[in-house]
Scaffold this active site. Structure first.
Site, PDB file in Angstrom:
ATOM      1  N   GLU A   1      30.686  38.634  10.937  1.00 41.21           N
ATOM      2  CA  GLU A   1      30.302  37.924  11.614  1.00 41.21           C
ATOM      3  C   GLU A   1      30.829  36.524  11.524  1.00 41.21           C
ATOM      4  O   GLU A   1      31.345  35.962  10.251  1.00 41.21           O
ATOM      5  CB  GLU A   1      28.459  37.915  12.033  1.00 41.21           C
ATOM      6  CG  GLU A   1      27.857  37.550  10.977  1.00 41.21           C
ATOM      7  CD  GLU A   1      27.037  37.411  11.030  1.00 41.21           C
ATOM      8  OE1 GLU A   1      25.897  38.942  10.069  1.00 41.21           O
ATOM      9  OE2 GLU A   1      25.725  36.434  11.552  1.00 41.21           O
TER      10      GLU A   1
ATOM     11  N   LYS B   1      16.734  37.089   8.750  1.00 41.23           N
ATOM     12  CA  LYS B   1      16.750  35.888   9.421  1.00 41.23           C
ATOM     13  C   LYS B   1      16.140  34.917   8.063  1.00 41.23           C
ATOM     14  O   LYS B   1      15.610  34.213   9.371  1.00 41.23           O
ATOM     15  CB  LYS B   1      16.653  35.907  11.173  1.00 41.23           C
ATOM     16  CG  LYS B   1      17.653  34.923  12.159  1.00 41.23           C
ATOM     17  CD  LYS B   1      17.419  35.272  12.978  1.00 41.23           C
ATOM     18  CE  LYS B   1      17.946  33.795  13.500  1.00 41.23           C
ATOM     19  NZ  LYS B   1      19.653  34.243  13.779  1.00 41.23           N
TER      20      LYS B   1
ATOM     21  N   ARG C   1      11.736  41.844  14.010  1.00 38.59           N
ATOM     22  CA  ARG C   1      13.040  41.408  12.882  1.00 38.59           C
ATOM     23  C   ARG C   1      12.364  40.082  11.720  1.00 38.59           C
ATOM     24  O   ARG C   1      12.700  40.072  11.042  1.00 38.59           O
ATOM     25  CB  ARG C   1      14.623  40.185  12.900  1.00 38.59           C
ATOM     26  CG  ARG C   1      15.415  39.585  12.177  1.00 38.59           C
ATOM     27  CD  ARG C   1      16.606  40.394  13.437  1.00 38.59           C
ATOM     28  NE  ARG C   1      16.225  38.878  14.475  1.00 38.59           N
ATOM     29  CZ  ARG C   1      17.512  38.459  15.221  1.00 38.59           C
ATOM     30  NH1 ARG C   1      18.531  39.307  15.048  1.00 38.59           N
ATOM     31  NH2 ARG C   1      16.928  37.012  15.824  1.00 38.59           N
TER      32      ARG C   1
HETATM   33  C1  COI Z   1      20.546  32.116  17.654  1.00 40.84           C
HETATM   34  O1  COI Z   1      21.256  33.030  18.299  1.00 40.84           O
HETATM   35  O2  COI Z   1      19.448  32.126  17.666  1.00 40.84           O
HETATM   36  C2  COI Z   1      20.529  31.063  16.128  1.00 40.84           C
HETATM   37  O3  COI Z   1      19.923  31.856  15.036  1.00 40.84           O
HETATM   38  C3  COI Z   1      21.860  30.591  15.485  1.00 40.84           C
HETATM   39  C4  COI Z   1      21.277  28.809  15.500  1.00 40.84           C
HETATM   40  C5  COI Z   1      21.896  29.204  14.286  1.00 40.84           C
HETATM   41  C6  COI Z   1      21.918  28.088  16.551  1.00 40.84           C
END
Ligand code: COI
Length: 397
Positions: A280, A244, A142
């Site tokens: 989401e 991400k 990813r």
């Molecule tokens: C995760 O679940 O690893 C995330 O990326 C959430 C994060 C914003 C705390």
């Protein structure tokens, strides 16, 4: 005391020779001698520290009140850093003491948010020694996909997984006792080089740090309360909602803060075109269940392709549920029997209520809900409580 001085080490010379040869391997035929002398010195220093730390006994724990862990930053001992220039490939990284990093004020990540992050958890094995991390190759892939979108070089899958393993091992005294939480591992990829006009940065840094964590929401494992947000959108078609990137997260803060002030746990976003289809929550994917059918929004470029999301889809199918990835409307949500969220940090969180246009809709959250079964099936694999027939976990010893 866990650290020995270098002179006390029984095989100092052979370790030095091995480290020098490891260091020189990828660099043969390159660069000046003085460059290598200083790089080799820093490599050796860091590598030696890592070598010594791996000698810590398994039952040595950091001084943490494990029963009070939440999802907050607890600083650990080491972080992993690897750098490369714009037209190059990542080739060699090493462990550093955990601490601040130096960046130019005009670093690409600071000025233009050229950055990505990942998140994964390492669990201490219940039966036996060692630690388990969950599908780290998926996070690596990813990050590669995101780095293409954000015009950055990215570590190979092998480099990524190696860095994660090194970081867990070097910080192993911070991995909570089994059943008390996990070591959350946070890989970052950023444009670290200076840039003023809008362009990709000239240098990139891949960094992995870790922190022991407990439950993500202050409710613990108790069901959460969401509010649908129609004014702000998390992403748009053609944007970066599916990657991400760090740039996706601070824009949700305003809605999240407003929701928290009103007593909600988190915000649920809808699509930016019709304000009608679920996307989401601010940091997790959403699922609904109606009878035997579990549905989750299709990842059409605006939704993060969660690794927990994908794993839950597989587990639910194996448990006999029909799982659909499709457009899920607010109407479908209102009509659902059960709702839950998934994510690395969140794991599987049952939803108690959703508020939409001022109206509160309540869901079944009893002991019999499917999300509890899914949570158990997933975490049993993640924590090594059942045989991992899917080969999802990676053992670190
Ligand atoms: C995760 O679940 O690893 C995330 O990326 C959430 C994060 C914003 C705390």
């Amino acid at each position: 005391m866990f650290k020995r001085s270098f002179s006390q080490h029984s095989s100092t010379t052979s370790i030095f020779m091995k480290l020098i040869s490891d260091f020189m391997k990828p660099h043969r035929g390159l660069g000046s001698c003085s460059f290598f002398t200083s790089r080799a010195a820093s490599y050796l220093q860091n590598a030696c520290e890592a070598t010594f730390d791996s000698e810590r006994s398994e039952d040595e724990y950091a001084d943490v009140e494990w029963d009070k862990l939440s999802f907050g930053l607890v600083e650990t001992d080491y972080m992993y850093i690897m750098k490369c220039s714009q037209d190059d490939e990542f080739s060699h990284g090493h462990l550093n003491k955990y601490g601040n990093i130096e960046l130019s004020p005009s670093a690409g990540v600071l000025n233009y948010a050229q950055g990505l992050f990942e998140g994964m958890k390492a669990y201490r094995k219940v039966n036996g020694n060692g630690f388990l991390i969950f599908r780290p190759e998926e996070n690596a892939r990813r990050m590669q996909m995101g780095s293409d979108r954000m015009c950055m070089p990215s570590p190979s899958v092998e480099q990524f997984v190696h860095a994660v393993k090194q970081t867990v091992l070097a910080n192993k005294r911070w991995v909570p006792p089994a059943g008390k939480g996990a070591l959350y591992v946070r890989p970052l990829l950023m444009g670290s080089g200076p840039v003023l006009g809008l362009a990709p940065a000239s240098e990139y840094m891949f960094l992995v740090y870790a922190a022991p964590v407990g439950n993500y929401f202050k409710e613990g494992l108790a069901p959460i309360n969401l509010v649908i947000q129609e004014e702000n959108h998390r992403s748009t078609p053609g944007g970066t909602g599916a990657v991400k990137t760090i740039a996706n997260y601070s824009p949700v803060l305003k809605a999240q803060m407003q929701a928290k002030k009103k007593g909600f746990t988190d915000v649920l976003f809808v699509d930016s075109v019709e304000n009608k289809y679920l996307e989401e929550a601010s940091c997790c994917n959403i699922f609904i269940r109606k009878n035997n059918v579990i549905s989750t929004p299709i990842t059409g470029g605006t939704i993060l392709q969660g690794i927990t999301r994908g794993s839950i889809i597989e587990i639910a199918r194996e448990l006999g549920y029909q799982v659909e990835e499709r457009l899920v409307s607010v109407e479908d949500l209102i009509d659902a029997d059960e709702v839950f969220c998934t994510g690395t940090a969140v794991v599987v969180a049952p939803v108690n209520s959703i508020t939409y246009k001022g109206q509160r809709y309540k869901y079944n959250c009893g002991e019999d809900v499917v999300s509890r079964k899914l949570y158990r099936s997933l975490t049993d694999i993640q924590m090594g409580l059942v045989e991992d027939k899917k080969g999802w976990t990676v053992q670190i010893d």
